[in-house]
Each structure stands twice: as C-alpha cells, then as structure tokens.
Design a protein around this motif. Sequence first.
Motif, PDB file in Angstrom:
ATOM      1  N   LEU A 151      38.257 -48.661  97.151  1.00 51.01           N
ATOM      2  CA  LEU A 151      37.069 -49.176  97.838  1.00 51.01           C
ATOM      3  C   LEU A 151      36.283 -50.129  96.946  1.00 51.01           C
ATOM      4  O   LEU A 151      35.848 -51.202  97.393  1.00 51.01           O
ATOM      5  CB  LEU A 151      36.163 -48.014  98.267  1.00 51.01           C
ATOM      6  CG  LEU A 151      36.727 -47.032  99.290  1.00 51.01           C
ATOM      7  CD1 LEU A 151      35.703 -45.940  99.580  1.00 51.01           C
ATOM      8  CD2 LEU A 151      37.126 -47.748 100.586  1.00 51.01           C
ATOM      9  N   VAL A 161      36.764 -50.719 111.265  1.00 51.72           N
ATOM     10  CA  VAL A 161      37.705 -50.234 110.259  1.00 51.72           C
ATOM     11  C   VAL A 161      38.254 -51.452 109.516  1.00 51.72           C
ATOM     12  O   VAL A 161      38.519 -52.488 110.108  1.00 51.72           O
ATOM     13  CB  VAL A 161      38.846 -49.407 110.890  1.00 51.72           C
ATOM     14  CG1 VAL A 161      39.636 -50.216 111.895  1.00 51.72           C
ATOM     15  CG2 VAL A 161      39.757 -48.838 109.815  1.00 51.72           C
ATOM     16  N   SER A 162      38.397 -51.331 108.223  1.00 51.32           N
ATOM     17  CA  SER A 162      38.909 -52.428 107.410  1.00 51.32           C
ATOM     18  C   SER A 162      40.150 -51.977 106.659  1.00 51.32           C
ATOM     19  O   SER A 162      40.507 -50.795 106.636  1.00 51.32           O
ATOM     20  CB  SER A 162      37.847 -52.891 106.407  1.00 51.32           C
ATOM     21  OG  SER A 162      37.696 -51.921 105.377  1.00 51.32           O
ATOM     22  N   ASP A 198      39.441 -49.123 104.265  1.00 53.69           N
ATOM     23  CA  ASP A 198      39.539 -47.771 104.830  1.00 53.69           C
ATOM     24  C   ASP A 198      40.981 -47.299 104.825  1.00 53.69           C
ATOM     25  O   ASP A 198      41.293 -46.174 104.399  1.00 53.69           O
ATOM     26  CB  ASP A 198      39.036 -47.737 106.279  1.00 53.69           C
ATOM     27  CG  ASP A 198      37.597 -48.171 106.456  1.00 53.69           C
ATOM     28  OD1 ASP A 198      36.781 -47.332 106.846  1.00 53.69           O
ATOM     29  OD2 ASP A 198      37.304 -49.354 106.246  1.00 53.69           O
ATOM     30  N   LEU A 244      36.188 -43.411 103.980  1.00 51.98           N
ATOM     31  CA  LEU A 244      35.000 -44.251 103.762  1.00 51.98           C
ATOM     32  C   LEU A 244      33.946 -43.874 104.788  1.00 51.98           C
ATOM     33  O   LEU A 244      33.976 -44.340 105.927  1.00 51.98           O
ATOM     34  CB  LEU A 244      35.373 -45.739 103.881  1.00 51.98           C
ATOM     35  CG  LEU A 244      34.227 -46.759 103.841  1.00 51.98           C
ATOM     36  CD1 LEU A 244      33.350 -46.551 102.616  1.00 51.98           C
ATOM     37  CD2 LEU A 244      34.784 -48.175 103.883  1.00 51.98           C
ATOM     38  N   THR A 304      30.928 -46.968 106.636  1.00 49.79           N
ATOM     39  CA  THR A 304      31.668 -48.235 106.687  1.00 49.79           C
ATOM     40  C   THR A 304      30.749 -49.435 106.906  1.00 49.79           C
ATOM     41  O   THR A 304      30.923 -50.485 106.288  1.00 49.79           O
ATOM     42  CB  THR A 304      32.740 -48.189 107.793  1.00 49.79           C
ATOM     43  OG1 THR A 304      33.661 -47.142 107.505  1.00 49.79           O
ATOM     44  CG2 THR A 304      33.499 -49.507 107.878  1.00 49.79           C
ATOM     45  N   TYR A 349      27.692 -45.318 100.416  1.00 50.09           N
ATOM     46  CA  TYR A 349      28.856 -44.851 101.172  1.00 50.09           C
ATOM     47  C   TYR A 349      29.622 -43.908 100.264  1.00 50.09           C
ATOM     48  O   TYR A 349      29.343 -43.800  99.061  1.00 50.09           O
ATOM     49  CB  TYR A 349      29.738 -46.030 101.622  1.00 50.09           C
ATOM     50  CG  TYR A 349      30.061 -47.030 100.546  1.00 50.09           C
ATOM     51  CD1 TYR A 349      31.140 -46.834  99.667  1.00 50.09           C
ATOM     52  CD2 TYR A 349      29.304 -48.183 100.373  1.00 50.09           C
ATOM     53  CE1 TYR A 349      31.425 -47.742  98.673  1.00 50.09           C
ATOM     54  CE2 TYR A 349      29.582 -49.109  99.386  1.00 50.09           C
ATOM     55  CZ  TYR A 349      30.648 -48.892  98.534  1.00 50.09           C
ATOM     56  OH  TYR A 349      30.942 -49.796  97.537  1.00 50.09           O
TER      57      TYR A 349
END
Length: 279
Positions: A26, A47-48, A51, A91, A94, A104
């Motif tokens: 992250l 969502v990336s 994640d 995560l 987010t 986070y």
Amino acid sequence: MLNPHLLSADYLDAAVTAAHAAAAILQTHALHRSDLVIDTKQRNDLVSQADREAEAAIIDILQARTPSVGIIAEESGGQAGAQATWCIDPLDGTTNFLSGIPHYAVSIALIGHAGCQPDGRAPLPQDTPLIGVIYDPNREELFSSLYGIGAWLNGRRIQCSTTRTLDDAVLATGFPFRDFSFEPQYMPGFLDAMHQTRGVRRFGSAALDLAWTACGRYDGYWEMGLAPWDVAAGTALVRAAGGVCEDLYHQAPWPRGGYVIAANAHIASALDAMITRHL
C-alpha cells in the motif's frame, strides 16, 4: 477438535506478518497514487490495484502459514473453513487512501466457529473473533489481540477508556456513504450523540475507529451498512481490551452484518440505548 494452537503466537505472528506485507504494498502505491488503476464496484465503493495486490500478499502468507484455516477476503471472496476462517480487509479506508488522506489500515481477523475449541477446553457457543490485527502504516501502529488473553498496541497492553457517562464521552461514527436506505434510522441517533456527548468524530476507517476504541482514544463507536471484514478484527480488539462490541440489532454473535456498536463497559448500555431506540 480445532487445533488448540490457534491462539498461539504462531497464528498471531502469521497475521502480523501478512499485515506488514500488505502495508508495504500500500505504501509503495501511495507514492504513485495518480498511476493507480481504480475500478468502481458500486457508488462510493472503489477498489484499486493496491487493494488487490495487498490482499493477494495476505492470502499467500496465511495459506502458507495456516493451510487448514479458511479465508474470506473483501476483493477475492473465498471460502469459510470448517472450524475457523480468516476475515481480511487489505485496505480499510480506501477513499482516504485514494485521496491522499493518511488514515487507513490493513485489517485481519481469525473467526472461530461455533463448536470449535480454541483453547482445547470449552467449545465456543457461537462464532467468535479470536485474533485481531489492525496495522496503521502511516503511524506505524500495530494493534493486536488474542481472545481471552488481551490486546496490545506495538506490544504494550491496551484497555478501553474509563469514561463513565455519555456526557463525558468522545464517540466515533461513520456516515452513510454507499447504502442510504438506513439514513432515517441513522440520523436521529447521530443528532442525539451530537447533543448528549462531548463530541463525535468521523475519520473514514471503521477498523481504526474500533482500534482507537480499544486503546481508549474513543469512548465508543457505532456505524451501519458495513461488511464483516470491516469490523471483524476491531471486534476482537475491543472485546480483548475489556470493552463491548456487538451487533446493533443484537441478533448476530458479532457484528458480521456490518451494524456495529462498541464502547467501554461503563457507557456501552447508554450508547446502545441512545442509538438503537431509533432502529
């Protein structure tokens, strides 16, 4: 009978190792946020690749270290184990992460299922969070807990606050952000909390809200419309730190439905009454 070593340092260490590995991914992506590929699952639910990569790292470690335990994860799903299941949020927070807000965390919990014997003695009467690990990479704060033993922040034992009345309490919450169907139930309780407490905070990470309740920064916390992986580790932490963490509707054995209320033991009943009377 469930492996009695589930509450050993080995299982806790596996979760801690996985949390650190995910956090490293992250923080690497945090340096190049503008390059992230971001997908929208539904409104205000993003969502990336950060994640997904963090989750994959967690799963790889837990599968290698604890192969007999099931895994349920936010992005990839998974399958519950017969007697115990890891519940993973790679995560939590987010939106904060994608906006460059340094609040986070990685959240990992081990849920023991009803009937298992995590200590080799009494079977659990209901599903119960046994291990909680929440890691805040920005503050380098590692929250951890073991069922029936205790909770720690960077290795030092923590307890919930000793505040005795709502008048003196500082609370945390989370506003409706994805599912607005419960807004009419949520807002009256929020207004009550505004007027009947010392203050209400909303920082955008349920996992850290629960961790901060466990270590006494907050006196209590409630939120609606979450997912089990948002609250599993935090539930373990709050309970191990001497607090109360329950399903708002008092139907599930822990807040797996995402309707959560948590507090120190002194104000838990009063907070519950203030919020649930509007449900």
